[in-house]
Design a protein around this motif. Sequence first.
Motif, PDB file in Angstrom:
ATOM      1  N   UNK A 132     -38.597   4.391 -24.573  1.00  0.00           N
ATOM      2  CA  UNK A 132     -39.881   4.041 -25.210  1.00  0.00           C
ATOM      3  C   UNK A 132     -40.870   3.532 -24.160  1.00  0.00           C
ATOM      4  N   UNK A 133     -42.159   3.663 -24.510  1.00  0.00           N
ATOM      5  CA  UNK A 133     -43.275   3.222 -23.657  1.00  0.00           C
ATOM      6  C   UNK A 133     -43.208   3.869 -22.276  1.00  0.00           C
ATOM      7  N   UNK A 134     -42.847   5.133 -22.257  1.00  0.00           N
ATOM      8  CA  UNK A 134     -42.619   5.822 -20.992  1.00  0.00           C
ATOM      9  C   UNK A 134     -43.895   6.009 -20.182  1.00  0.00           C
ATOM     10  N   UNK A 135     -45.045   6.024 -20.843  1.00  0.00           N
ATOM     11  CA  UNK A 135     -46.304   6.205 -20.114  1.00  0.00           C
ATOM     12  C   UNK A 135     -47.016   4.884 -19.841  1.00  0.00           C
ATOM     13  N   UNK A 136     -46.278   3.776 -19.970  1.00  0.00           N
ATOM     14  CA  UNK A 136     -46.880   2.455 -19.720  1.00  0.00           C
ATOM     15  C   UNK A 136     -46.173   1.721 -18.583  1.00  0.00           C
ATOM     16  N   UNK A 137     -45.517   2.483 -17.702  1.00  0.00           N
ATOM     17  CA  UNK A 137     -44.725   1.870 -16.641  1.00  0.00           C
ATOM     18  C   UNK A 137     -45.599   1.460 -15.464  1.00  0.00           C
ATOM     19  N   UNK A 138     -45.025   0.651 -14.583  1.00  0.00           N
ATOM     20  CA  UNK A 138     -45.735   0.215 -13.382  1.00  0.00           C
ATOM     21  C   UNK A 138     -45.907   1.387 -12.424  1.00  0.00           C
ATOM     22  N   UNK A 139     -46.769   1.204 -11.436  1.00  0.00           N
ATOM     23  CA  UNK A 139     -47.048   2.273 -10.480  1.00  0.00           C
ATOM     24  C   UNK A 139     -45.798   2.657  -9.690  1.00  0.00           C
ATOM     25  N   UNK A 140     -44.934   1.683  -9.406  1.00  0.00           N
ATOM     26  CA  UNK A 140     -43.728   1.980  -8.623  1.00  0.00           C
ATOM     27  C   UNK A 140     -42.702   2.775  -9.430  1.00  0.00           C
ATOM     28  N   UNK A 141     -42.747   2.647 -10.770  1.00  0.00           N
ATOM     29  CA  UNK A 141     -41.766   3.325 -11.615  1.00  0.00           C
ATOM     30  C   UNK A 141     -42.266   4.669 -12.136  1.00  0.00           C
ATOM     31  N   UNK A 142     -43.581   4.906 -12.057  1.00  0.00           N
ATOM     32  CA  UNK A 142     -44.158   6.137 -12.607  1.00  0.00           C
ATOM     33  C   UNK A 142     -43.520   7.407 -12.043  1.00  0.00           C
ATOM     34  N   UNK A 143     -43.325   7.541 -10.714  1.00  0.00           N
ATOM     35  CA  UNK A 143     -42.686   8.765 -10.202  1.00  0.00           C
ATOM     36  C   UNK A 143     -41.277   8.972 -10.750  1.00  0.00           C
ATOM     37  N   UNK A 144     -40.571   7.856 -10.981  1.00  0.00           N
ATOM     38  CA  UNK A 144     -39.214   7.955 -11.536  1.00  0.00           C
ATOM     39  C   UNK A 144     -39.245   8.537 -12.945  1.00  0.00           C
ATOM     40  N   UNK A 145     -40.239   8.133 -13.742  1.00  0.00           N
ATOM     41  CA  UNK A 145     -40.342   8.649 -15.104  1.00  0.00           C
ATOM     42  C   UNK A 145     -40.726  10.127 -15.111  1.00  0.00           C
ATOM     43  N   UNK A 146     -41.579  10.521 -14.186  1.00  0.00           N
ATOM     44  CA  UNK A 146     -41.931  11.942 -14.095  1.00  0.00           C
ATOM     45  C   UNK A 146     -40.703  12.758 -13.699  1.00  0.00           C
ATOM     46  N   UNK A 147     -39.924  12.229 -12.748  1.00  0.00           N
ATOM     47  CA  UNK A 147     -38.694  12.908 -12.345  1.00  0.00           C
ATOM     48  C   UNK A 147     -37.712  13.002 -13.508  1.00  0.00           C
ATOM     49  N   UNK A 148     -37.642  11.935 -14.299  1.00  0.00           N
ATOM     50  CA  UNK A 148     -36.741  11.906 -15.454  1.00  0.00           C
ATOM     51  C   UNK A 148     -37.101  13.004 -16.445  1.00  0.00           C
ATOM     52  N   UNK A 149     -38.380  13.135 -16.775  1.00  0.00           N
ATOM     53  CA  UNK A 149     -38.805  14.143 -17.742  1.00  0.00           C
ATOM     54  C   UNK A 149     -38.656  15.559 -17.180  1.00  0.00           C
TER      55      UNK A 149
END
Length: 495
Positions: A132-149
């Motif tokens: 949840x809240x995958x598009x509300x992450x910090x700048x350091x975690x954003x690349x990780x979420x893109x990689x996850x998707x």
Amino acid sequence: MGDAGGAGGNNMNIKQAKNEVKNTVKAYLSKDAHGEYVIPQIRQRPMLLIGPPGVGKTQIMEQIARECKIGLVAYTITHHTRQSAVGLPFIKEREYDGKSYSVTEYTMSEIIASVYEKMEATGLKEGILFIDEINCVSETLAPTMLQFLQCKTFGNQAVPKGWVIVAAGNPPEYNKSVRDFDMVTLDRVRYISIEADYQVWKEYARDVHIHDALLSYLELHPNNFYRVETDVDGMNFVTARGWEDLSSLLKVYEAGELAVTEEVIGEFIHHPDIAEDVYAYLEIYRKYNEDYGISDILSGNVKKSVYKRVFDADFDERITVVNLLLSGLTVVFSDVARERKMVQLWYEFLKEYRKSQRSTEEQHALYNSAVEQFSKNMEILKESSLILPKEYYIRQDVLKHIKGDFDTVMDDFTEESEKLSTMEDAAGEKLNHAFDFVEDVFSDDQEMLVFVTELTITPEISSFLAENECEKFDIYNEKLMVGSNRTRLLKELER
């Protein structure tokens, strides 16, 4: 990076979104004759649900997991750091082309580890990984979420096969921290835009028994169900989560005879005007409950003064009276439904035991073994989250009843079955008394339509009506719920 809001996703209410996710889970987990997934994992696009906060995205994941009998691991990613999502770095010696090098590797992601722990604890090898809240992450975690998707990995660990990825986020108008997804990411997900819908939420609210006074208020003021507004004083908002959490508190406060103030309501309903309105309505709702003598009406003992008052009442008061009757009936039929479920589980246990019994000599040992297995299965279902807490408590009651000597348990079962029959007869009488009253004072006007409609979406009552005859329900359900008459009355209600 592109705008996720312009991704061209389908607009759905939460019920439609649930059906879409559930169908996707079934499709992704279907296997061919060789036991391989028909849609290989690389082609299983994660589902991305974008919708306002508090509309029930997490709840539908829990429902889908129970209904599909699979596991669920849910994370709100904004509560995590890059280290917990990706894993912690460590140095490992590796040899390349005959030379030794120090290489940075990572421990297993906490999220991936949770999936394996869920499988080990429950025995469920397939499930939903919900972020949840995958598009509300910090700048350091954003690349990780893109990689996850895009790659279905956290760090260098892949999501296990058989686990369907579902992610959720909020549109930018609800959260200043929202980050847009680029085209590459959006081209690898199934994007669904979710909208708040009171009529859909009401079905869920009836099922989980949201406080009847709040449902009655929302019937009169459906536009106040979900509001987000900004003025000079800041943001004012009301969400589905707010109504549900307020409902839980109200029930506990009332049981403990604690005062519910406007300030308390404002802690859940973050809109001063609506909070004030709800507080005033709660006071009226309690007063009407006493003035009209709802329990007397359900018992068939209506005071003459009640008829006069309701005839002279305005529309809001008349609808409130209908909702008070529904509230009283819900309590009665909830007790019946619980008793019926307990008797049903008890019967199924006895039936399974009789199938396994081969001789009277082994009865005692076999019976005790069956009771022990019932207890173990109950705990497995609880641990796997495949049953709701209320269903677990019913099984606990069954376990208490089935412990002991088989012949005594059979006698007790007969008594409990007779008790259920008595409860069903009494509940049917109360329903008929309610119909008599509504018919006498409202005939087949809008109030009768509301009454019949709510009966059909209240699970405990609708299941009773499916198995037991109620002549007046059948008459009015056919008269009011089909054809042009229903459309006409619904339009009148909307005015």
